[in-house]
Design a protein around this motif. Structure first.
Motif, PDB file in Angstrom:
ATOM      1  N   THR A  46       0.755  -1.295  -0.044  1.00 33.83           N
ATOM      2  CA  THR A  46      -0.102   0.201   0.006  1.00 33.83           C
ATOM      3  C   THR A  46       0.701   1.382   0.006  1.00 33.83           C
ATOM      4  N   ARG A 244     -17.049  11.449  -5.359  1.00 35.28           N
ATOM      5  CA  ARG A 244     -16.045  10.634  -5.926  1.00 35.28           C
ATOM      6  C   ARG A 244     -15.219  10.240  -5.028  1.00 35.28           C
ATOM      7  N   GLY A 247     -16.475   7.321  -2.827  1.00 37.94           N
ATOM      8  CA  GLY A 247     -16.454   6.148  -3.610  1.00 37.94           C
ATOM      9  C   GLY A 247     -15.162   5.381  -3.300  1.00 37.94           C
ATOM     10  N   ARG A 248     -14.098   6.109  -3.830  1.00 34.55           N
ATOM     11  CA  ARG A 248     -12.595   5.545  -3.657  1.00 34.55           C
ATOM     12  C   ARG A 248     -12.411   5.237  -2.179  1.00 34.55           C
ATOM     13  N   GLU A 250     -14.432   4.197   0.087  1.00 35.06           N
ATOM     14  CA  GLU A 250     -15.029   3.120   0.441  1.00 35.06           C
ATOM     15  C   GLU A 250     -14.604   1.718  -0.297  1.00 35.06           C
ATOM     16  N   LEU A 251     -14.069   1.983  -1.455  1.00 33.80           N
ATOM     17  CA  LEU A 251     -13.529   0.889  -2.385  1.00 33.80           C
ATOM     18  C   LEU A 251     -12.270   0.397  -1.743  1.00 33.80           C
ATOM     19  N   VAL A 252     -11.324   1.176  -1.177  1.00 35.66           N
ATOM     20  CA  VAL A 252      -9.762   0.912  -0.745  1.00 35.66           C
ATOM     21  C   VAL A 252      -9.829   1.015   0.753  1.00 35.66           C
TER      22      VAL A 252
END
Length: 384
Positions: A46, A244, A247-248, A250-252
């Motif tokens: 990461t 936006r 959303g990112r 939440e994704l990672v």
């Protein structure tokens, strides 16, 4: 202050060095987001954990594309003033495609000739060929490079603003165009409908309209109606940016994308403040000639920084410290981007400009000379 009096260069289609600086800042922001936040497969771990000191500001780099869109709204409206559709289309082709074609070729070579696997688009030769058109998303083909998605947004903006090119850009027509687009974007905000996204682009419309409003201030002065349009677009832009980034996250996960909401709001507001300063002429003292070079390098840097990371970082990450690996990669990509500008972009642009100058400087023949000239089929023209 009047727009035409204080910013004649902008009003006449001149180049604003401060926008070159902002372009470069936007490109570096996107690069920072990718290198220090997004490219986990490139680093093998990461990135936010490798570069914790800059993880939040690097995460905000995701909004660098939105700054590009604002600048595009400003510059494209400036460039269409008094220009026909053919000249506008040619200028966009010359500006976008030379470096882009090189980018597609480099990406195809990267994955076809090396053992690189990170961020592999997994395209065959046909997929890369479709990518050369820049219309791959229209045909359901995956982007060869992840950054190409924004070019698809740009192309749709060009199509929309062609309406103003066809009818002729005036203050009134621009206000109608911007108002209708903002209303549609606000009404359809959050919509997942394919046609809404394709034609209205509710997530990005506000940025383009904001840039257009600021350009009109340079031409007509800072009128109240333009401040109102810019303010409305800013509100929509903040909401779109929050969605936006959320959303990112939440994704990672927040650990990999440590960007709080307040920082997103502050960043978008800063974009509008900077563009307002450009419109008001308060950044007009930025006239260092090197800014033009930075502006020219921006587009290739945006296109090639992904390929550079895929090729260089895995080769160095096990032998050099992360910071040094990043510095070497950034320097190498910047030098390569400059070479692309000098060897691919600039020659094509200079050639087209020279052709246009020759055409405009050619004397118009008199009717008698036209009648006396040979026809294209080789026959002699007869004078009655």
């Amino acid at each position: 202050m009047t727009g035409t009096g204080s910013r004649g260069a902008a009003g006449n289609g001149g180049r604003l060095a401060e926008l070159d600086l902002l372009r470069f800042v936007a490109a570096v922001a996107v690069l920072a987001f990718h290198y220090f936040i997004a490219f986990r497969s490139v680093w093998g771990e990461t990135p936010a954990e490798l570069f914790p000191a800059i993880s939040t500001i690097s995460g905000l780099g995701i909004l660098g594309v939105e700054l590009f869109f604002m600048i595009s709204g400003f510059v494209i409206l400036m460039s269409i003033w008094g220009r026909g559709l053919g000249a506008f289309a040619l200028s966009r082709v010359v500006r976008l495609y030379p470096a882009y074609w090189v980018s597609v070729g480099v990406t195809a070579a990267l994955y076809g000739l090396t053992s690189a696997t990170a961020l592999d688009p997994r395209l065959d030769s046909g997929g890369y060929a479709v990518n050369l058109t820049m219309l791959q998303r229209l045909f359901g083909v995956h982007d060869a490079n992840g950054v190409y998605w924004s070019l698809w947004v740009e192309l749709r903006f060009y199509l929309l603003i062609s309406i103003l090119v066809i009818f002729g850009a005036t203050l009134g027509r621009c206000l109608v165009f911007m108002g209708v687009w903002l209303l549609a974007a606000g009404f359809f905000a959050g919509s997942d409908d394919y046609w809404v996204e394709l034609l209205i682009m509710p997530r990005y419309a506000a940025y383009f309209v904001g840039g257009m409003a600021f350009y009109l201030m340079t031409r007509y002065g800072p009128r109240l109606v333009l401040w109102c349009v810019a303010g409305i677009s800013a509100g929509l832009a903040v909401n779109a940016a929050l969605d936006r980034v959320a959303g990112r996250v939440e994704l990672v996960g927040y650990a990999a994308m440590p960007v709080p909401d307040w920082a997103v709001v502050a960043t978008v507001v800063a974009f509008y403040v900077l563009m307002a300063l450009v419109a008001l002429g308060w950044l007009g003292r930025l006239r260092w000639r090197g800014l033009v070079v930075l502006g020219a390098v921006t587009y290739p840097l945006y296109l090639f920084h992904t390929a550079g990371a895929v090729l260089i970082i895995p080769a160095l990450r096990d032998t050099l410290p992360p910071w040094l690996t990043a510095v070497v990669t950034v320097l190498a990509v910047t030098v390569f981007s400059y070479l692309v500008y000098r060897l691919a972009e600039r020659p094509v642009q200079d050639f087209v400009k020279a052709r246009r100058r020759r055409r405009t400087s050619e004397p118009v023949p008199s009717p008698e000379r036209v009648l006396a000239a040979p026809h294209s089929l080789g026959e002699k023209a007869s004078v009655p």
